[in-house]
Design a protein around this motif. Sequence first.
Motif, PDB file in Angstrom:
ATOM      1  N   THR A 271      -0.535  -4.172   2.384  1.00  0.00           N
ATOM      2  CA  THR A 271      -1.941  -4.482   2.714  1.00  0.00           C
ATOM      3  C   THR A 271      -2.414  -3.571   3.847  1.00  0.00           C
ATOM      4  N   ALA A 272      -1.554  -3.381   4.847  1.00  0.00           N
ATOM      5  CA  ALA A 272      -1.910  -2.501   5.969  1.00  0.00           C
ATOM      6  C   ALA A 272      -2.011  -1.043   5.507  1.00  0.00           C
ATOM      7  N   ALA A 273      -1.140  -0.653   4.559  1.00  0.00           N
ATOM      8  CA  ALA A 273      -1.206   0.722   4.018  1.00  0.00           C
ATOM      9  C   ALA A 273      -2.561   0.948   3.346  1.00  0.00           C
ATOM     10  N   ASP A 274      -3.013  -0.039   2.599  1.00  0.00           N
ATOM     11  CA  ASP A 274      -4.324   0.088   1.946  1.00  0.00           C
ATOM     12  C   ASP A 274      -5.446   0.157   2.982  1.00  0.00           C
ATOM     13  N   ALA A 275      -5.301  -0.614   4.061  1.00  0.00           N
ATOM     14  CA  ALA A 275      -6.320  -0.571   5.128  1.00  0.00           C
ATOM     15  C   ALA A 275      -6.368   0.836   5.727  1.00  0.00           C
ATOM     16  N   ALA A 276      -5.186   1.438   5.928  1.00  0.00           N
ATOM     17  CA  ALA A 276      -5.135   2.795   6.494  1.00  0.00           C
ATOM     18  C   ALA A 276      -5.839   3.788   5.573  1.00  0.00           C
ATOM     19  N   ALA A 293      -8.673  -2.208  11.685  1.00  0.00           N
ATOM     20  CA  ALA A 293      -8.744  -2.666  10.283  1.00  0.00           C
ATOM     21  C   ALA A 293      -7.548  -3.546   9.925  1.00  0.00           C
ATOM     22  N   TRP A 294      -6.325  -3.119  10.299  1.00  0.00           N
ATOM     23  CA  TRP A 294      -5.194  -3.949   9.862  1.00  0.00           C
ATOM     24  C   TRP A 294      -5.132  -5.246  10.658  1.00  0.00           C
ATOM     25  N   ARG A 295      -5.556  -5.203  11.931  1.00  0.00           N
ATOM     26  CA  ARG A 295      -5.542  -6.454  12.719  1.00  0.00           C
ATOM     27  C   ARG A 295      -6.625  -7.416  12.198  1.00  0.00           C
ATOM     28  N   ASP A 296      -7.777  -6.859  11.763  1.00  0.00           N
ATOM     29  CA  ASP A 296      -8.811  -7.720  11.169  1.00  0.00           C
ATOM     30  C   ASP A 296      -8.277  -8.417   9.925  1.00  0.00           C
ATOM     31  N   GLU A 297      -7.505  -7.662   9.137  1.00  0.00           N
ATOM     32  CA  GLU A 297      -7.046  -8.202   7.857  1.00  0.00           C
ATOM     33  C   GLU A 297      -5.883  -9.189   8.009  1.00  0.00           C
ATOM     34  N   LEU A 298      -4.940  -8.872   8.904  1.00  0.00           N
ATOM     35  CA  LEU A 298      -3.706  -9.671   8.978  1.00  0.00           C
ATOM     36  C   LEU A 298      -3.574 -10.490  10.254  1.00  0.00           C
ATOM     37  N   GLY A 299      -4.368 -10.133  11.286  1.00  0.00           N
ATOM     38  CA  GLY A 299      -4.143 -10.695  12.625  1.00  0.00           C
ATOM     39  C   GLY A 299      -4.206 -12.213  12.675  1.00  0.00           C
TER      40      GLY A 299
END
Length: 356
Positions: A271-276, A293-299
């Motif tokens: 998921t973080a790879a896709d955010a990147a 972006a990754w903290r918004d998605e997973l944080g």
Amino acid sequence: MHDLVVVGAGPAGSRLARRFAEDGADVVVLERGEVGVPLACSGHVSGDVWEFLPEDARSELVGNEIRGARFHVGDSSYEFYKDETVSYAIDRVGMDRVLADEARAAGARLRTETPVTSVEEDDDGVAVYTDDGETYDARLVAGCDGPRSTVRDELSLPEPDELLQGVLGFADEGEANADALVDVYVDIPDFFGWRIPRGDCVEYGAASSGSPRDRLEEASGVDLRSFDRVCAGQIPIGPPSRTTTDRGFLVGDAAAQTKPFTGGGIVYGMTAADAAARVIDLNAPHLDAYERAWRDELGRDIRLGQIIRKAYALPRPVQRAGMRAFQGEINVHMDRPTTLFNRSTARRVFRNVFGV
Ligand SMILES: Cc1cc2nc3c(=O)[nH]c(=O)nc-3n(C[C@H](O)[C@H](O)[C@H](O)COP(=O)(O)OP(=O)(O)OC[C@H]3O[C@@H](n4cnc5c(N)ncnc54)[C@H](O)[C@@H]3O)c2cc1C
């Protein structure tokens, strides 16, 4: 000069390489060994994993479909289940190979048996050095090199909060190999032990800050020393305060993008790879955008997962009361603890506690 050097061909690295290569970037992946080995993972995943894999991979990778879990607290046990599949025991080595093939098919170049030894960063890009004496110059470097990330050290990025030790072993239990429930042993300091029916065998494992093998034996009576096939690995918990520099960024276990209450990181890393891939512009790289972006998605789920994990350390009577309150049919997504807060769970807790 390459656009991107990806260090590590695990799920996070292969997914990242594929996504950038699909957008036309010149991507090289450097993997220290062979893809997928040695195995150090249960490959127990939610159905979200299929969003990252080709349709035809599913039938080859699934060993068993899981409908819930039986939690053991001392001599008591509590079942949480659904009338449908909630998760899958998959062939983790096979999955890594499929993901690496997808990256290659998109145009990324993969070099196996190529350990990265150091990384230098300047205003224009990075130089990535490998142990065969080669240097790879690139605009950006991605550290997808797992819990003990060399890239993280080389870029002087902070460490995850914790590094747990994990161990697992496999046994043939005949028909029980295809059971529909996993077992979870919570009487293990810091974390938990597990039994996962995998279809062709049953896996026993545990993670803890120290001696998981001994802790599993104390909690479940299972002695992994008597097993023929045993493997071990590390689980990072608690993302570091920073995962980016001007020219480098971390994805997956290197950034501790894992569920704090299970250690699972396959889906979060991809998921973080896709955010990147979504937010990083290789022509004008501002990696702060990826950090956000990754903290918004997973944080949020990671923070809630940290709170849930604290329940493992509660006194037994409190754990039993909590399990009694929540037990029964579940409506929770295993990767998203925020789904715990829904009406049907609230109704069930009320019923379990007040008997109405
Ligand atoms: C015992 C155990 C059980 C687990 N069970 C589950 C589970 O059931 N479900 C789940 O979702 N997660 C599970 N996990 C976690 C999961 O394995 C990780 O979250 C996942 O593998 C992270 O993917 P990644 O691509 O970030 O890192 P990795 O899969 O660790 O891949 C990193 C890659 O980088 C390579 N590498 C490392 N250093 C270098 C270097 N210097 N140069 C070049 N290459 C390098 C490695 O060889 C490796 O191929 C488990 C972990 C353990 C230890």
